[in-house]
Scaffold this motif. Sequence first.
Motif, PDB file in Angstrom:
ATOM      1  N   GLU A 165     -54.478 -27.396   8.026  1.00  0.00           N
ATOM      2  CA  GLU A 165     -53.770 -26.496   7.105  1.00  0.00           C
ATOM      3  C   GLU A 165     -54.717 -25.938   6.051  1.00  0.00           C
ATOM      4  OE1 GLU A 165     -49.378 -28.633   7.370  1.00  0.00           O
ATOM      5  OE2 GLU A 165     -50.663 -29.030   5.649  1.00  0.00           O
ATOM      6  N   LEU A 166     -55.551 -26.820   5.501  1.00  0.00           N
ATOM      7  CA  LEU A 166     -56.486 -26.378   4.460  1.00  0.00           C
ATOM      8  C   LEU A 166     -57.357 -25.253   4.987  1.00  0.00           C
ATOM      9  CD1 LEU A 166     -57.399 -29.905   3.077  1.00  0.00           C
ATOM     10  CD2 LEU A 166     -56.319 -28.065   1.749  1.00  0.00           C
ATOM     11  N   LYS A 167     -57.814 -25.429   6.204  1.00  0.00           N
ATOM     12  CA  LYS A 167     -58.681 -24.402   6.794  1.00  0.00           C
ATOM     13  C   LYS A 167     -57.918 -23.095   6.985  1.00  0.00           C
ATOM     14  CE  LYS A 167     -62.794 -24.657   9.406  1.00  0.00           C
ATOM     15  NZ  LYS A 167     -63.463 -24.803  10.689  1.00  0.00           N
ATOM     16  N   GLU A 168     -56.702 -23.225   7.523  1.00  0.00           N
ATOM     17  CA  GLU A 168     -55.872 -22.031   7.745  1.00  0.00           C
ATOM     18  C   GLU A 168     -55.596 -21.274   6.456  1.00  0.00           C
ATOM     19  OE1 GLU A 168     -53.323 -23.939  11.365  1.00  0.00           O
ATOM     20  OE2 GLU A 168     -52.192 -23.122   9.644  1.00  0.00           O
ATOM     21  N   LEU A 169     -55.431 -22.018   5.359  1.00  0.00           N
ATOM     22  CA  LEU A 169     -55.105 -21.384   4.073  1.00  0.00           C
ATOM     23  C   LEU A 169     -56.327 -20.772   3.410  1.00  0.00           C
ATOM     24  CD1 LEU A 169     -52.617 -24.105   2.792  1.00  0.00           C
ATOM     25  CD2 LEU A 169     -52.049 -21.736   3.372  1.00  0.00           C
ATOM     26  N   GLY A 170     -57.471 -20.890   4.045  1.00  0.00           N
ATOM     27  CA  GLY A 170     -58.653 -20.219   3.527  1.00  0.00           C
ATOM     28  C   GLY A 170     -59.488 -21.039   2.562  1.00  0.00           C
ATOM     29  N   PHE A 171     -59.174 -22.337   2.454  1.00  0.00           N
ATOM     30  CA  PHE A 171     -60.054 -23.203   1.673  1.00  0.00           C
ATOM     31  C   PHE A 171     -61.359 -23.391   2.436  1.00  0.00           C
ATOM     32  CE2 PHE A 171     -56.081 -24.876  -0.209  1.00  0.00           C
ATOM     33  CZ  PHE A 171     -56.465 -25.062  -1.534  1.00  0.00           C
ATOM     34  N   GLN A 172     -62.472 -23.480   1.716  1.00  0.00           N
ATOM     35  CA  GLN A 172     -63.659 -24.060   2.331  1.00  0.00           C
ATOM     36  C   GLN A 172     -63.336 -25.540   2.406  1.00  0.00           C
ATOM     37  OE1 GLN A 172     -66.730 -22.158  -0.398  1.00  0.00           O
ATOM     38  NE2 GLN A 172     -67.818 -22.275   1.531  1.00  0.00           N
ATOM     39  N   THR A 173     -63.342 -26.069   3.605  1.00  0.00           N
ATOM     40  CA  THR A 173     -62.765 -27.393   3.822  1.00  0.00           C
ATOM     41  C   THR A 173     -63.833 -28.433   4.123  1.00  0.00           C
ATOM     42  OG1 THR A 173     -60.804 -26.291   4.669  1.00  0.00           O
ATOM     43  CG2 THR A 173     -61.032 -28.619   5.216  1.00  0.00           C
TER      44      THR A 173
END
Length: 344
Positions: free
Chosen positions: A192-200
């Motif tokens: 989810e973090l990746k999908e939301l555009g966070f550098q993960t």
Amino acid sequence: MDNNINELACKLLETRKLTAEEYAYLIEHRDSETTEFLREHAVCIRKETYGNEVLIRGLIEVSNICKNDCLYCGIRKSNWRAERYRLSEKEILSAAETGYGLGFKTFVLQGGEDAWYTDERLERIIRQIKKKYPDCAVTLSLGERGRESFQRLRAAGADRYLLRHETADREHYRKLHPPEMSFEHRMECLRELKELGFQTGAGFMVGSPFQTTENLAMDLKFLEEFQPEMCGIGPFIPHHDTPFSEYNAGSVELTCFLLSVIRIICPKVLLPATTALGTLDPEGREKGILSGANVVMPNLSPANVRSKYLLYDGKLAAGAEAAENLADLKQRIEKIGYKVVEKK
Ligand code: SAH
């Protein structure tokens, strides 16, 4: 050099991936020549993107109050001996102000899973930091939350999120965590973090209890596929008031070897030489950088709480680990041919 090992090391460099069995073989049979060979290539790869620059992040440990009971962690909820604290919004902003004055351009807000940090409070904190320091990045490391929460924090301006996967093996995960925690949920959060555009950021401990070479191979396979923007790995270090108090610490040598391998698998990854590495070995940070790491995260927490955020015994918070001693750190990094830069 053992022929198979030599071939595997070359294959890793050429294709940037191996099968799980090959990773396991490489780890199990690594010798000093292979280690040096991969280390040199890892350093070359890091130099293609980052030159000799080392990035710094100011780590603000916002709270050691946690609802979770991870068996390895000193601030697990069952540890009634831990003296609990939580920083107020004001204290967090003041730590960021200090950090900005010292030259930090990224602030990492890390803590236990403390419900006091509601989405509203975090949004407010993130917005204020980003407004006051528009040239800075905000990284969060606050454990698992819901998708909606992640989305709100992202919308408030948070740039990055660190959530180590801890282990890519479901069975191993079960041995490190209480039954109410789930491997699936942690992995879901990462996606989810990746999908939301966070550098993960993902990552794991080296030498955690029950970890096998096959587990480490699975961790590498996971990183290969997930391609996180950041990856935190450090040796496991026991904490005296946890169920794992009697287990041995992980190996500095193996951690450094894995740093090199990870640099090869994820060439541009932000890869810290972690506090745990510096804690186990006075030269740990330097060894990490010389193995392919390119980030250090000095402690920017208010001095009176530093000793309370004790994830493991002996955790460094003084000397070059302390944000206010940045000059020391700079000097040590320069000694090995690198340069600390003020970049986000
Ligand atoms: N609550 C947050 C932050 C955890 S602390 C979260 O869940 O992500 C950050 C990291 O410290 C953990 O992800 C874990 O990998 C590491 N850590 C915890 N206990 C440790 C120990 N005993 N030795 C080494 N690393 C440890």
